[in-house]
Design a protein around this motif. Structure first.
Motif, mmCIF file in Angstrom:
data_model
loop_
_atom_site.group_PDB
_atom_site.id
_atom_site.type_symbol
_atom_site.label_atom_id
_atom_site.label_comp_id
_atom_site.label_asym_id
_atom_site.label_seq_id
_atom_site.Cartn_x
_atom_site.Cartn_y
_atom_site.Cartn_z
ATOM 1 N N PRO A 77 0.796 -1.236 0.000
ATOM 2 C CA PRO A 77 0.000 0.000 0.000
ATOM 3 C C PRO A 77 0.821 1.275 0.000
ATOM 4 O O PRO A 77 0.453 2.246 -0.676
ATOM 5 C CB PRO A 77 -0.835 -0.130 1.280
ATOM 6 C CG PRO A 77 -0.968 -1.598 1.489
ATOM 7 C CD PRO A 77 0.334 -2.186 1.040
ATOM 8 N N GLN A 78 1.931 1.309 0.723
ATOM 9 C CA GLN A 78 2.722 2.539 0.769
ATOM 10 C C GLN A 78 3.338 2.871 -0.587
ATOM 11 O O GLN A 78 3.528 4.046 -0.914
ATOM 12 C CB GLN A 78 3.804 2.436 1.848
ATOM 13 C CG GLN A 78 3.264 2.586 3.262
ATOM 14 C CD GLN A 78 2.434 3.848 3.430
ATOM 15 O OE1 GLN A 78 2.820 4.934 2.987
ATOM 16 N NE2 GLN A 78 1.273 3.712 4.066
ATOM 17 N N ASP A 79 3.650 1.833 -1.383
ATOM 18 C CA ASP A 79 4.176 2.084 -2.724
ATOM 19 C C ASP A 79 3.125 2.762 -3.600
ATOM 20 O O ASP A 79 3.455 3.570 -4.473
ATOM 21 C CB ASP A 79 4.605 0.773 -3.388
ATOM 22 C CG ASP A 79 5.890 0.211 -2.797
ATOM 23 O OD1 ASP A 79 6.410 0.815 -1.824
ATOM 24 O OD2 ASP A 79 6.365 -0.828 -3.285
ATOM 25 N N VAL A 80 1.858 2.415 -3.386
ATOM 26 C CA VAL A 80 0.766 3.026 -4.134
ATOM 27 C C VAL A 80 0.432 4.395 -3.569
ATOM 28 O O VAL A 80 0.407 5.405 -4.294
ATOM 29 C CB VAL A 80 -0.488 2.120 -4.107
ATOM 30 C CG1 VAL A 80 -1.660 2.816 -4.802
ATOM 31 C CG2 VAL A 80 -0.198 0.774 -4.760
ATOM 32 N N LEU A 81 0.173 4.448 -2.272
ATOM 33 C CA LEU A 81 -0.282 5.686 -1.638
ATOM 34 C C LEU A 81 0.776 6.789 -1.683
ATOM 35 O O LEU A 81 0.443 7.971 -1.705
ATOM 36 C CB LEU A 81 -0.677 5.408 -0.188
ATOM 37 C CG LEU A 81 -1.842 4.425 -0.017
ATOM 38 C CD1 LEU A 81 -1.951 3.982 1.434
ATOM 39 C CD2 LEU A 81 -3.148 5.043 -0.498
ATOM 40 N N GLY A 82 2.050 6.400 -1.702
ATOM 41 C CA GLY A 82 3.119 7.391 -1.732
ATOM 42 C C GLY A 82 3.719 7.630 -3.101
ATOM 43 O O GLY A 82 4.681 8.404 -3.238
ATOM 44 N N HIS A 83 3.157 7.003 -4.117
ATOM 45 C CA HIS A 83 3.700 7.148 -5.472
ATOM 46 C C HIS A 83 3.514 8.595 -5.943
ATOM 47 O O HIS A 83 2.419 9.159 -5.825
ATOM 48 C CB HIS A 83 2.985 6.195 -6.425
ATOM 49 C CG HIS A 83 3.684 6.024 -7.733
ATOM 50 N ND1 HIS A 83 3.719 7.000 -8.703
ATOM 51 C CD2 HIS A 83 4.390 4.972 -8.238
ATOM 52 C CE1 HIS A 83 4.399 6.575 -9.741
ATOM 53 N NE2 HIS A 83 4.821 5.341 -9.489
ATOM 54 N N PRO A 84 4.567 9.216 -6.482
ATOM 55 C CA PRO A 84 4.463 10.632 -6.895
ATOM 56 C C PRO A 84 3.314 10.906 -7.867
ATOM 57 O O PRO A 84 2.643 11.944 -7.755
ATOM 58 C CB PRO A 84 5.822 10.907 -7.547
ATOM 59 C CG PRO A 84 6.752 9.925 -6.922
ATOM 60 C CD PRO A 84 5.932 8.693 -6.663
ATOM 61 N N GLU A 85 3.068 9.986 -8.796
ATOM 62 C CA GLU A 85 1.996 10.208 -9.767
ATOM 63 C C GLU A 85 0.619 10.062 -9.128
ATOM 64 O O GLU A 85 -0.325 10.757 -9.517
ATOM 65 C CB GLU A 85 2.137 9.252 -10.949
ATOM 66 C CG GLU A 85 3.216 9.651 -11.938
ATOM 67 C CD GLU A 85 2.922 11.008 -12.582
ATOM 68 O OE1 GLU A 85 1.923 11.133 -13.305
ATOM 69 O OE2 GLU A 85 3.699 11.952 -12.353
ATOM 70 N N VAL A 86 0.502 9.172 -8.166
ATOM 71 C CA VAL A 86 -0.769 9.061 -7.433
ATOM 72 C C VAL A 86 -1.020 10.352 -6.658
ATOM 73 O O VAL A 86 -2.118 10.926 -6.708
ATOM 74 C CB VAL A 86 -0.750 7.847 -6.485
ATOM 75 C CG1 VAL A 86 -2.007 7.841 -5.597
ATOM 76 C CG2 VAL A 86 -0.656 6.546 -7.277
ATOM 77 N N LEU A 87 -0.006 10.833 -5.953
ATOM 78 C CA LEU A 87 -0.156 12.060 -5.164
ATOM 79 C C LEU A 87 -0.363 13.289 -6.050
ATOM 80 O O LEU A 87 -0.988 14.263 -5.622
ATOM 81 C CB LEU A 87 1.078 12.251 -4.285
ATOM 82 C CG LEU A 87 1.287 11.183 -3.203
ATOM 83 C CD1 LEU A 87 2.599 11.405 -2.472
ATOM 84 C CD2 LEU A 87 0.113 11.182 -2.220
ATOM 85 N N ARG A 88 0.125 13.230 -7.259
ATOM 86 C CA ARG A 88 -0.047 14.355 -8.182
ATOM 87 C C ARG A 88 -1.497 14.489 -8.621
ATOM 88 O O ARG A 88 -2.003 15.601 -8.804
ATOM 89 C CB ARG A 88 0.859 14.168 -9.395
ATOM 90 C CG ARG A 88 0.737 15.269 -10.441
ATOM 91 C CD ARG A 88 1.634 14.969 -11.631
ATOM 92 N NE ARG A 88 1.436 15.930 -12.715
ATOM 93 C CZ ARG A 88 1.944 15.796 -13.932
ATOM 94 N NH1 ARG A 88 2.686 14.735 -14.225
ATOM 95 N NH2 ARG A 88 1.735 16.704 -14.848
ATOM 96 N N HIS A 89 -2.163 13.355 -8.799
ATOM 97 C CA HIS A 89 -3.509 13.380 -9.385
ATOM 98 C C HIS A 89 -4.632 13.093 -8.397
ATOM 99 O O HIS A 89 -5.795 13.362 -8.707
ATOM 100 C CB HIS A 89 -3.577 12.371 -10.531
ATOM 101 C CG HIS A 89 -2.599 12.632 -11.627
ATOM 102 N ND1 HIS A 89 -2.674 13.744 -12.437
ATOM 103 C CD2 HIS A 89 -1.497 11.944 -12.037
ATOM 104 C CE1 HIS A 89 -1.679 13.727 -13.310
ATOM 105 N NE2 HIS A 89 -0.959 12.648 -13.088
ATOM 106 N N ILE A 90 -4.310 12.573 -7.216
ATOM 107 C CA ILE A 90 -5.330 12.248 -6.215
ATOM 108 C C ILE A 90 -5.093 13.100 -4.972
ATOM 109 O O ILE A 90 -4.007 13.110 -4.410
ATOM 110 C CB ILE A 90 -5.285 10.754 -5.834
ATOM 111 C CG1 ILE A 90 -5.540 9.877 -7.068
ATOM 112 C CG2 ILE A 90 -6.308 10.446 -4.739
ATOM 113 C CD1 ILE A 90 -6.908 10.035 -7.697
ATOM 114 N N ASP A 91 -6.132 13.808 -4.562
ATOM 115 C CA ASP A 91 -6.074 14.660 -3.373
ATOM 116 C C ASP A 91 -6.678 13.878 -2.208
ATOM 117 O O ASP A 91 -7.897 13.719 -2.112
ATOM 118 C CB ASP A 91 -6.862 15.950 -3.625
ATOM 119 C CG ASP A 91 -6.871 16.866 -2.410
ATOM 120 O OD1 ASP A 91 -6.209 16.552 -1.397
ATOM 121 O OD2 ASP A 91 -7.561 17.908 -2.472
#
Length: 284
Positions: A141-155
């Motif tokens: 989960p941390q690899d997903v939740l902390g992924h730069p592209e995930v954080l860029r597009h998901i608030d």
């Protein structure tokens, strides 16, 4: 269904793809009518069909649940950001197509680490500014939740819909509850989780079907594909308020085809269709 394509030359095979090893994403796509599978995948599909001729109903039921749950969330909630974990190969009615039909500006992030999925997904989504493909291991989960592209597009300050549709049964071991808890803990209040899973209904004739398929998946080259019980699956949604899955039941897990069906059922469900179940939860 189309015959499996010939094993491609190295120049035709996406980087990182081993056409000598079966892929659950390609097999699932094949059962849904796609043709992005290799001979090694066809062999596994035929073994499953030989053991359980109606096994295709599991894939179809799972996809139908995915589509109906997304239509509900897109039309009846204000959520406009979706994270689809283990999204698989593009088929008709992808997550972004369903939710962006309601609101074209809805953000969708697909997460997968299958090279074929990544190659096809990026090609499909190249011209969609609100849909993105991220490479990560959904069982971390941390690899997903902390992924730069995930954080860029998901608030993550705003509600999110998290999809784990047909994914967690491919995790071996007892850690599925911990994985889901980590995802759920990271979601803000007002979020939803959509989960489907291979289902052991604990009824002798249905459990026998589940075990036949599980044996092929777990003991074969894929090495994963667990059918879990109601209690085991519902434990993955701890801390959520579970949505009532149809007009006649209370909140809880339901066979995928029985989760808010689109209309009356005119033909009975096959026993195979009863071996995949879905559940949707709300985080208060």
């Amino acid at each position: 269904m189309s015959d499996a394509p010939s094993t491609p030359s190295p120049s035709q095979t996406p980087v990182g793809v081993d056409p000598t090893r079966p892929s659950i994403a390609r097999i699932y796509d094949g059962f849904l009518g796609g043709n992005n599978f290799y001979e090694v995948d066809r062999v596994v599909m035929e073994k499953i069909r030989s053991a359980v001729p109606e096994a295709v109903h599991i894939a179809l039921g799972n996809r139908g649940f995915h589509n109906r749950a997304l239509r509900m969330l897109a039309s009846q909630t204000k959520i406009r950001q979706f994270v689809d974990c283990g999204s698989g190969l593009p088929t008709a009615e992808n997550t972004h197509q369903i939710v962006q039909r309601i609101d074209k500006d809805t953000n969708v992030v697909y997460v997968d680490n299958d090279p074929v999925v990544l190659a096809h997904g990026r090609a499909l989504l190249a011209e969609n500014d609100f849909t993105h493909m991220v490479e990560a291991d959904i069982f971390k989960p941390q690899d997903v939740l902390g992924h730069p592209e995930v954080l860029r597009h998901i608030d993550f300050a705003e509600p999110v819909a998290l999809l784990q549709v047909g994914t967690m049964h491919h995790f071996e071991g007892d850690g599925v509850v911990d994985i889901m808890r980590e995802y759920i803990d990271a979601l803000p209040s007002g979020s939803y989780v959509v989960l489907s899973h291979f289902f052991d209904p604990e009824v002798p004739e249905l459990t026998e079907i589940a075990k036949r398929i599980e044996q092929i998946l777990v003991q074969g080259p894929l090495g994963a594909g667990r059918f879990r019980t109601r209690a085991e699956i519902e434990a993955m949604m701890a801390g959520l308020e579970i949505i009532q899955p149809n007009a006649t039941s209370g909140p809880g897990l339901a066979v995928c085809d029985e989760w808010w069906p689109d209309g009356p059922r005119l033909t009975p469900l096959s026993n195979s269709a009863k071996c995949v179940a879905g559940i949707v939860g709300y985080k208060p």
